[in-house]
Design an enzyme around this catalytic site. Structure first.
Site, mmCIF file in Angstrom:
data_model
loop_
_atom_site.group_PDB
_atom_site.id
_atom_site.type_symbol
_atom_site.label_atom_id
_atom_site.label_comp_id
_atom_site.label_asym_id
_atom_site.label_seq_id
_atom_site.Cartn_x
_atom_site.Cartn_y
_atom_site.Cartn_z
ATOM 1 N N ALA A 133 -0.168 10.552 12.159
ATOM 2 C CA ALA A 133 0.929 9.595 12.290
ATOM 3 C C ALA A 133 0.892 8.677 11.072
ATOM 4 O O ALA A 133 -0.162 8.507 10.441
ATOM 5 C CB ALA A 133 0.765 8.798 13.575
ATOM 6 N N GLY A 170 -2.373 12.879 14.455
ATOM 7 C CA GLY A 170 -1.103 13.404 14.962
ATOM 8 C C GLY A 170 -0.761 14.770 14.374
ATOM 9 O O GLY A 170 -0.029 15.540 14.998
ATOM 10 N N GLU A 195 -2.528 17.141 16.493
ATOM 11 C CA GLU A 195 -1.842 17.136 17.788
ATOM 12 C C GLU A 195 -0.524 17.902 17.718
ATOM 13 O O GLU A 195 -0.164 18.623 18.653
ATOM 14 C CB GLU A 195 -1.599 15.684 18.239
ATOM 15 C CG GLU A 195 -2.899 14.979 18.588
ATOM 16 C CD GLU A 195 -2.727 13.484 18.833
ATOM 17 O OE1 GLU A 195 -2.138 12.803 17.974
ATOM 18 O OE2 GLU A 195 -3.170 13.005 19.882
ATOM 19 N N GLU A 254 -8.816 9.235 14.624
ATOM 20 C CA GLU A 254 -8.266 7.936 15.058
ATOM 21 C C GLU A 254 -9.350 6.902 15.318
ATOM 22 O O GLU A 254 -9.147 5.705 15.107
ATOM 23 C CB GLU A 254 -7.423 8.122 16.327
ATOM 24 C CG GLU A 254 -6.087 8.826 16.112
ATOM 25 C CD GLU A 254 -6.165 10.341 16.238
ATOM 26 O OE1 GLU A 254 -7.289 10.910 16.205
ATOM 27 O OE2 GLU A 254 -5.103 10.962 16.387
HETATM 28 C C1 HXC Z 1 0.275 7.138 5.960
HETATM 29 C C2 HXC Z 1 -0.951 8.450 4.553
HETATM 30 C C3 HXC Z 1 -1.613 9.047 5.643
HETATM 31 C C4 HXC Z 1 -1.236 8.620 6.962
HETATM 32 C C5 HXC Z 1 -2.394 9.902 3.845
HETATM 33 N N1 HXC Z 1 -1.473 9.011 3.450
HETATM 34 N N2 HXC Z 1 -2.512 9.942 5.169
HETATM 35 N N3 HXC Z 1 -0.022 7.514 4.714
HETATM 36 N N4 HXC Z 1 -0.292 7.671 7.052
HETATM 37 N N5 HXC Z 1 -1.758 9.182 8.068
HETATM 38 C C6 HXC Z 1 -1.051 8.671 2.099
HETATM 39 C C7 HXC Z 1 -2.062 7.790 1.381
HETATM 40 O O1 HXC Z 1 -1.894 6.448 1.736
HETATM 41 C C8 HXC Z 1 -1.713 8.077 -0.047
HETATM 42 O O2 HXC Z 1 -0.529 7.392 -0.431
HETATM 43 C C9 HXC Z 1 -1.322 9.549 -0.031
HETATM 44 O O3 HXC Z 1 -0.996 9.859 1.321
HETATM 45 C C10 HXC Z 1 -2.464 10.455 -0.458
HETATM 46 O O4 HXC Z 1 -3.578 10.157 0.343
HETATM 47 P P1 HXC Z 1 -5.054 9.933 -0.249
HETATM 48 O O5 HXC Z 1 -5.832 9.236 0.755
HETATM 49 O O6 HXC Z 1 -4.966 9.296 -1.603
HETATM 50 O O7 HXC Z 1 -5.541 11.435 -0.443
HETATM 51 P P2 HXC Z 1 -7.029 11.993 -0.365
HETATM 52 O O8 HXC Z 1 -7.974 11.092 -1.105
HETATM 53 O O9 HXC Z 1 -6.960 13.414 -0.800
HETATM 54 O O10 HXC Z 1 -7.441 11.936 1.169
HETATM 55 C C11 HXC Z 1 -6.762 12.761 2.086
HETATM 56 C C12 HXC Z 1 -7.088 12.297 3.538
HETATM 57 C C13 HXC Z 1 -6.790 10.785 3.662
HETATM 58 C C14 HXC Z 1 -8.553 12.559 3.847
HETATM 59 C C15 HXC Z 1 -6.231 13.127 4.482
HETATM 60 O O11 HXC Z 1 -5.469 10.555 3.146
HETATM 61 C C16 HXC Z 1 -6.844 10.261 5.059
HETATM 62 O O12 HXC Z 1 -7.929 10.036 5.597
HETATM 63 N N6 HXC Z 1 -5.682 10.031 5.660
HETATM 64 C C17 HXC Z 1 -5.603 9.442 7.002
HETATM 65 C C18 HXC Z 1 -5.968 10.455 8.045
HETATM 66 C C19 HXC Z 1 -5.917 9.848 9.440
HETATM 67 O O13 HXC Z 1 -6.642 8.868 9.703
HETATM 68 N N7 HXC Z 1 -5.079 10.377 10.296
HETATM 69 C C20 HXC Z 1 -4.885 9.831 11.638
HETATM 70 C C21 HXC Z 1 -3.759 8.852 11.620
HETATM 71 S S1 HXC Z 1 -3.588 8.034 13.171
HETATM 72 P P3 HXC Z 1 -0.588 6.074 -1.382
HETATM 73 O O14 HXC Z 1 0.856 5.847 -1.698
HETATM 74 O O15 HXC Z 1 -1.175 4.991 -0.574
HETATM 75 O O16 HXC Z 1 -1.418 6.478 -2.567
HETATM 76 C C22 HXC Z 1 -2.804 9.146 14.120
HETATM 77 C C23 HXC Z 1 -2.585 8.668 15.517
HETATM 78 C C24 HXC Z 1 -1.808 9.630 16.301
HETATM 79 O O17 HXC Z 1 -2.449 10.209 13.749
HETATM 80 C C25 HXC Z 1 -1.455 8.977 17.579
HETATM 81 C C26 HXC Z 1 -0.353 9.617 18.297
HETATM 82 C C27 HXC Z 1 0.668 10.229 17.533
#
Ligand code: HXC
Length: 289
Positions: free
Chosen positions: A97, A140, A143, A163
């Site tokens: 998400a 997400g 999911e 999460e």
């Molecule tokens: C918003 C995101 C994002 C996310 C990545 N980006 N994941 N933006 N929401 N979930 C954005 C980053 O901010 C960045 O943009 C760009 O994508 C590239 O990401 P990087 O982190 O620079 O890439 P990398 O170093 O290769 O790392 C990849 C990654 C990391 C390991 C996937 O991005 C990461 O940990 N992302 C979050 C994963 C996560 O926690 N997912 C769960 C979300 S909560 P900018 O512009 O800032 O450079 C969820 C809840 C669901 O899903 C609940 C119900 C639906």
């Protein structure tokens, strides 16, 4: 990139590019900003949805999820479409998400506004949905893949529910579908630590059915969709409903549902055609009736 080019080509053919990043599927269809939508397969009978926010690793913002729902609605209504493939990019199926969109939300907004209540459309589509996963399928994103009926993974895919590292928990079925797919111990470990599993581990655990080279997984998913689409769409939906019953019902209730659906197939032209074709040693000609 190739997929993006296909999308642009499609728009060029139909001559309906609306603005930066906005695409339209058919001349009278909806326009999309966050996804590419087209038909695939030799008979153009596989609906194809590609998440297209590569700079944000396909983070599932509200607009993107709304567009997926719109595309699913149109494929559901389209009598030609027999299966649907959802995919992302090579680096990410979807990284979850959109954290930036969620960052400042309050409990009152989430609860009062039924935050993410429109996220389950993928799991209610009657037609089979196949996820073709390359790269990250996190939160997400994982999911979303698990809402699909079949998951194919590219060799470098990674699945996770991180999460907990953000101070929250999965909210779109992660704790439920992951546990049913991989069992309690692995699901607990993934949800409580945020650790990811590889495509190979996901295959061994039963989360995905097949693992393919990165550049083959999407085509293989479409091929699977074509194989399904050759069958009666009506009977395919019944079979899907019956299998899904296994996740909702007790064994006796599930068997009862299965029996009722099995009996129901005998009210269809396609059941008669399928068995008649076998006896006459010819290929069945299903009409979805
Ligand atoms: C918003 C995101 C994002 C996310 C990545 N980006 N994941 N933006 N929401 N979930 C954005 C980053 O901010 C960045 O943009 C760009 O994508 C590239 O990401 P990087 O982190 O620079 O890439 P990398 O170093 O290769 O790392 C990849 C990654 C990391 C390991 C996937 O991005 C990461 O940990 N992302 C979050 C994963 C996560 O926690 N997912 C769960 C979300 S909560 P900018 O512009 O800032 O450079 C969820 C809840 C669901 O899903 C609940 C119900 C639906």
């Amino acid at each position: 990139m190739a997929a993006l080019c296909r999308g642009v080509l499609r728009v060029a053919v139909h001559g309906c590019r609306y603005g930066p990043g906005m695409f339209r599927e058919f001349s009278s269809g909806p326009s999309y900003q966050y996804i590419l939508v087209e038909r695939r397969g030799q008979s153009q009978n596989v609906g194809f949805i590609q998440l297209n926010r590569p700079k944000a690793l396909n983070a599932l913002c509200d607009g993107l999820m709304t567009e997926i729902n719109q595309a699913l609605d149109s494929f559901e209504l389209d009598p030609q479409i027999g299966a649907i493939v959802i995919t992302g990019g090579e680096k990410a199926f979807a990284a979850g998400a959109d954290i930036k969109e969620m960052q400042n939300r309050t409990f009152q907004e989430c609860y009062g506004g039924s935050f993410l209540s429109h996220w389950n459309r993928v799991s209610t589509v009657k037609k089979p949905v196949i996820a073709a996963v390359n790269g990250f399928a996190l939160g997400g994103g994982c999911e979303l893949a698990m809402m699909c009926d079949i998951i194919y993974a590219g060799e470098k895919a990674q699945f996770g529910q991180p999460e907990i590292l953000l101070g929250t928990i999965p909210g779109a079925g992660g704790t439920q579908r992951l546990t049913r797919a991989v069992g309690k111990s692995m699901a607990m470990e993934m949800v409580l630590t945020g650790d990811r599993i590889s495509a190979q581990e996901a295959k061994a655990a039963g989360l995905v059915s097949k693992v393919y080279p990165v550049d083959k997984v999407v085509d293989e998913a479409v091929t699977c969709g074509e194989k399904i689409a050759k069958n009666s769409k009506l009977i395919v939906s019944m079979a899907k409903e019956a299998v899904n019953g296994a996740f909702e019902l007790s064994l006796s209730e599930g068997n009862r549902l299965e029996k009722r659906l099995f009996h129901s197939t005998f009210a269809t032209d396609d059941r008669k055609e399928g068995m008649t074709a076998f006896v006459e040693k010819r290929k069945a000609n299903f009409v979805d009736q």
